[in-house]
Design an enzyme around this catalytic site. Structure first.
Site, PDB file in Angstrom:
ATOM      1  N   ASP A   1      -6.959  -1.372   4.402  1.00  0.00           N
ATOM      2  CA  ASP A   1      -6.309  -2.248   3.432  1.00  0.00           C
ATOM      3  C   ASP A   1      -5.234  -3.137   4.048  1.00  0.00           C
ATOM      4  OD1 ASP A   1      -7.944  -1.143   1.508  1.00  0.00           O
ATOM      5  OD2 ASP A   1      -6.530   0.448   1.042  1.00  0.00           O
TER       6      ASP A   1
ATOM      7  N   LYS B   1       0.867  -1.178   0.000  1.00  0.00           N
ATOM      8  CA  LYS B   1       0.000   0.000   0.000  1.00  0.00           C
ATOM      9  C   LYS B   1       0.902   1.225   0.000  1.00  0.00           C
ATOM     10  CE  LYS B   1      -4.003   2.217   0.602  1.00  0.00           C
ATOM     11  NZ  LYS B   1      -5.153   2.146  -0.292  1.00  0.00           N
TER      12      LYS B   1
ATOM     13  N   ILE C   1     -18.856  -9.118  -6.180  1.00  0.00           N
ATOM     14  CA  ILE C   1     -18.427 -10.258  -5.364  1.00  0.00           C
ATOM     15  C   ILE C   1     -19.107 -10.141  -4.002  1.00  0.00           C
ATOM     16  CG2 ILE C   1     -16.466 -11.488  -4.368  1.00  0.00           C
ATOM     17  CD1 ILE C   1     -14.710 -10.138  -6.511  1.00  0.00           C
TER      18      ILE C   1
END
EC number: 6.3.3.3
Length: 226
Positions: free
Chosen positions: A47, A39, A202
């Site tokens: 994240d 990241k 998803i």
């Protein structure tokens, strides 16, 4: 450069979904070769925690987040609030070292392409100055065409090596909505940039098999060293 920068038109539009999908695909089909997962910079919780949740147990995937600020706002605002500085030299050094150790590096940006990294530099500045091959995530929604056009123009302004656009469905949508909101031929015509695929909605973002399947629908030859 054996790396791919994953950026987007805005925050919360699918960078992490694409990043984790590509990582899951690599883990499944390229697991013998090491992968760096990094990241650029993180503010707040998010994240880094997802990376470790999904891939922390896999020794072939090296996770790096060089700079982290507790305050979940733009980095220069977070740094000022916490009395810290943003050391991009450190980020660059860790990125280069990760490339030396691993076969390939997925580098997830923050916010959108125009988001500030420091008080002087945006993600677009970093992508251009570091000469990063880049992919742009565009959310499938009303207004996506204008976002794609504006962000590709910003990428060209900064001479970014833009490999293409990925459309992301963050919610269930119909085929009609997909065609109306993100007509691929029109986006490609207006931006002169290829659309490399559509990430489907998803339902379970912790399902590595579903993430792998989602990545397999993309033009992976343009995204990963296969």
């Amino acid at each position: 450069m054996a790396a791919l920068l994953i950026t987007a038109t805005d925050t919360e539009v699918g960078k992490t979904v694409l990043t984790t999908s590509l990582t899951a695909y690599w883990q499944t089909y390229r697991g013998k070769k090491g992968l760096g997962l990094m990241k650029l910079l993180q503010t707040g919780v998010g994240d880094q925690e997802r990376y470790h949740q999904l891939f922390g147990a896999d020794s072939s995937i090296e996770i790096k987040v060089p700079l982290w600020f507790k305050t979940p706002v733009a980095p220069p605002v977070a740094a000022a609030a916490e009395g810290k500085t943003i050391d991009l030299k450190r980020v660059w050094q860790e990125f280069c070292a990760l490339q030396q150790r691993q076969s390939f590096v997925l580098l997830e940006a923050l916010g959108g392409l125009g988001s500030p990294v420091t008080e002087e530099l945006t993600v677009a500045d970093i992508a251009g100055q570091w000469r990063l091959e880049t992919v742009l995530v565009v959310p499938v929604k009303l207004g996506a065409i204008a976002q794609a056009v504006a962000n590709v123009a910003l990428a060209r302004q900064h001479q970014i090596k833009l490999k293409g656009i990925i459309l992301n469905c963050s919610q269930p949508i119909s085929e009609e909505q997909l065609k109306d909101w993100t007509p691929i031929n029109l986006i490609q015509s207006l931006t002169s940039t290829p659309v490399l695929g559509i990430l489907p909605y998803i339902s379970d973002l912790n399902d590595l098999e579903k993430l792998t399947q989602a990545a397999s629908t993309l033009d992976l030859e343009k995204l990963l060293p296969l």
